[in-house]
Design a protein around this motif. Structure first.
Motif, PDB file in Angstrom:
ATOM      1  N   HIS A   1      -9.506   2.204  -1.649  1.00 21.66           N
ATOM      2  CA  HIS A   1     -10.802   2.649  -1.103  1.00 21.66           C
ATOM      3  C   HIS A   1     -10.950   2.159   0.332  1.00 21.66           C
ATOM      4  CE1 HIS A   1     -12.593  -1.453  -1.380  1.00 21.66           C
ATOM      5  NE2 HIS A   1     -11.693  -1.580  -2.335  1.00 21.66           N
TER       6      HIS A   1
ATOM      7  N   ASP B   1      -9.617  -5.528   2.380  1.00 17.84           N
ATOM      8  CA  ASP B   1     -10.089  -5.094   1.053  1.00 17.84           C
ATOM      9  C   ASP B   1     -10.190  -3.572   0.987  1.00 17.84           C
ATOM     10  OD1 ASP B   1     -11.336  -4.654  -1.347  1.00 17.84           O
ATOM     11  OD2 ASP B   1     -13.130  -5.823  -0.908  1.00 17.84           O
ATOM     12  N   GLY B   2      -9.352  -2.957   0.194  1.00 14.46           N
ATOM     13  CA  GLY B   2      -9.376  -1.509   0.033  1.00 14.46           C
ATOM     14  C   GLY B   2      -8.568  -0.780   1.086  1.00 14.46           C
TER      15      GLY B   2
ATOM     16  N   GLU C   1     -16.110   2.467  -3.819  1.00 16.40           N
ATOM     17  CA  GLU C   1     -15.582   1.489  -4.788  1.00 16.40           C
ATOM     18  C   GLU C   1     -16.505   0.295  -4.871  1.00 16.40           C
ATOM     19  OE1 GLU C   1     -13.321  -2.023  -6.234  1.00 16.40           O
ATOM     20  OE2 GLU C   1     -14.316  -1.753  -4.325  1.00 16.40           O
ATOM     21  N   GLU C   2     -17.030  -0.121  -3.724  1.00 17.65           N
ATOM     22  CA  GLU C   2     -17.759  -1.395  -3.667  1.00 17.65           C
ATOM     23  C   GLU C   2     -19.133  -1.343  -4.334  1.00 17.65           C
ATOM     24  OE1 GLU C   2     -16.470  -4.075  -2.838  1.00 17.65           O
ATOM     25  OE2 GLU C   2     -14.856  -3.732  -1.419  1.00 17.65           O
TER      26      GLU C   2
ATOM     27  N   HIS D   1      -3.315  -4.084  -3.174  1.00 17.02           N
ATOM     28  CA  HIS D   1      -4.618  -4.677  -2.846  1.00 17.02           C
ATOM     29  C   HIS D   1      -4.414  -6.161  -2.582  1.00 17.02           C
ATOM     30  CE1 HIS D   1      -8.990  -5.307  -3.109  1.00 17.02           C
ATOM     31  NE2 HIS D   1      -9.136  -4.001  -3.181  1.00 17.02           N
TER      32      HIS D   1
ATOM     33  N   GLN E   1      -7.958 -11.385  -3.382  1.00 21.40           N
ATOM     34  CA  GLN E   1      -9.367 -11.758  -3.241  1.00 21.40           C
ATOM     35  C   GLN E   1      -9.711 -13.052  -3.967  1.00 21.40           C
ATOM     36  OE1 GLN E   1     -10.804  -7.584  -4.457  1.00 21.40           O
ATOM     37  NE2 GLN E   1     -12.102  -8.042  -2.694  1.00 21.40           N
TER      38      GLN E   1
ATOM     39  N   HIS F   1     -11.105  -2.999 -10.025  1.00 20.30           N
ATOM     40  CA  HIS F   1     -10.534  -2.155  -8.984  1.00 20.30           C
ATOM     41  C   HIS F   1     -10.501  -0.709  -9.459  1.00 20.30           C
ATOM     42  CE1 HIS F   1      -9.258  -5.538  -6.524  1.00 20.30           C
ATOM     43  NE2 HIS F   1      -8.844  -6.128  -7.618  1.00 20.30           N
TER      44      HIS F   1
HETATM   45 ZN   LIG Z   1     -11.278  -3.527  -3.038  1.00 21.82          ZN
END
Ligand SMILES: [Zn+2]
Length: 410
Positions: A80, A91-92, A125-126, A191, A194, A357
């Motif tokens: 994403h 991120d993404g 996505e978030e 990815h 995190q 995810h």
């Molecule tokens: Zn992500």
């Protein structure tokens, strides 16, 4: 004949250019359905133009681009491009740009890939704007309930229906995105972790075995608000202390069952220094990759809260907030990912994702798996989110090797 390698340097350069165009001094600003998100999508189209590919959008606003190969169904790769406000640059976007790098490698090789390749950038996505995470991927997987989301509004009071319409998405029809899966055989996503596990272990990449299930609730402890000066200690029904006791017990649950348990929110009423709390609301978030263990964690949390309430003569209430069952990735694809990582980094590592995810939604309907790169100090959803270029490059190479291996399997 060997597969063409993904140009990792180019992928990293694309990521930096994306951050330059859509980020600011506070971090990434690609909030889904907003102006900067649309700028990010325009940049994606520019990069696709370079290799002669046209992006299409499905009914849920997901972006797809196909590079025709020798056979179908296609192998889908992506992630994403949306971010949380003040988010990180990787991120993404990392998975989207690496996926694009895979299509670019084949497009420039002058050969057809063994399978058609599909790049996908899942919308929202978030869930950072309307609170519904995995929007586009759940629409594709057929698990997005339109009734559940149609009343959502953003912080500015704007309705999801209206904001989506401005982006060419009709909420009532997002389910039609599922039809796109007809041509897809498997899904792979790169990815960042995190979290701190890979960085702490000094590892460059890991195969992801699945996503942990989540049980999220609020427990209400109902006691009696009373004057802080006149109420003797032995006659109080202190709801705040009941919740605090419960929180300490919930923290111990993973010792017995594994997983992680978090009590991140505690609200006291009246919430002033001069009164015994008459009411306390404690959030409990439990995560475990194993469904049976998650169930034991939940019953343990309920028992801890009930005992804490009873010991202070409080009444207990329970409100369910959200739950999702653990999702295991396809064992064969996880094997291939672990093998690709072992060949590239010299170390084999498997990890369960504690975060959700897009691959978790896809895994309901397709064979899917992910590769993780380490996050420096475990930081994500923040401007400081980062990964060493060398680690990014190694995982991109492993991802390319995994894609080749999957394309060769029947
Ligand atoms: Zn992500």
């Amino acid at each position: 004949l060997a597969s063409p390698a993904i140009d990792a340097g180019r992928v990293i350069a694309d990521l930096r250019e994306l951050q330059r165009r859509t980020g600011d001094a506070d971090g990434a600003q690609r909030l889904c359905w907003g102006a900067q998100w649309r700028v990010a999508r325009e940049y994606l189209q520019e990069l696709l133009d370079e290799i002669g590919l046209e992006a299409t959008r499905d009914a849920a606003g997901n972006l797809w681009a196909f590079l025709e190969g020798e056979r179908e169904p296609a192998l889908a790769v992506g992630s994403h491009i949306d971010s949380v406000p003040n988010g990180g640059w990787l991120d993404g976007a990392y998975g989207v740009m690496a996926g694009l790098g895979l299509l670019r490698a084949w497009a420039r090789s002058g050969r057809r890939s063994p399978r058609t390749l599909a790049l996908v950038d899942f919308a929202d996505e978030e869930g950072a704007r309307f609170g519904r995470s995995l929007f586009g991927s759940s629409a594709v997987a057929g698990t997005l309930d339109v009734q559940e989301v149609q009343a959502l509004t953003d912080a500015g009071g704007r309705s999801i229906v209206q904001v989506l319409a401005e982006n060419g998405v009709e909420l009532a029809r997002v389910g039609e995105a599922a039809a796109g899966l007809e041509h897809i055989g498997a899904y792979l996503e790169l990815h960042i972790e995190q979290g701190p596990v890979l960085a702490r272990e000094g590892l460059q990449a890991a195969a992801v075995t699945g996503c942990a299930g989540v049980e999220r609730l609020r427990f209400g402890f109902i006691g009696q608000a009373a004057h802080a000066g006149t109420t003797p200690m032995n006659v109080r029904h202190d709801a705040g202390l009941a919740a605090a006791t419960a929180a300490l017990e919930v923290e111990r649950i993973p010792t017995a069952h594994g997983g992680v348990a978090t009590t991140g929110e505690l609200e006291l009423q009246p919430g002033i220094a001069t009164a015994v709390a008459g009411e306390a609301w404690l959030s409990v978030d439990l995560r475990h990759p194993d469904p049976a263990a998650l169930e034991l964690m939940l019953s343990g949390a309920r028992r801890s809260c009930a005992e804490a309430a009873t010991s202070r003569e409080c009444r207990l209430e329970e409100i369910a907030i959200w739950r999702i069952e653990p999702i295991a990735f396809d064992p064969q694809l996880v094997e291939l990912a672990a093998g690709a990582i072992a060949n590239t980094t010299g170390t084999e590592k498997r990890i369960t994702s504690g975060a959700l995810h897009d691959a978790a939604e896809l895994a309901r309907v397709l064979p899917a798996t992910m590769i993780f790169s380490p996050s420096i100090a475990g930081i994500s959803h923040a401007r400081a989110e980062n990964t060493e270029d060398a680690d990014l490059a190694v995982a991109i190479a492993a991802f390319g090797a995994l894609a080749s291996a999957v394309m060769m399997t029947e």
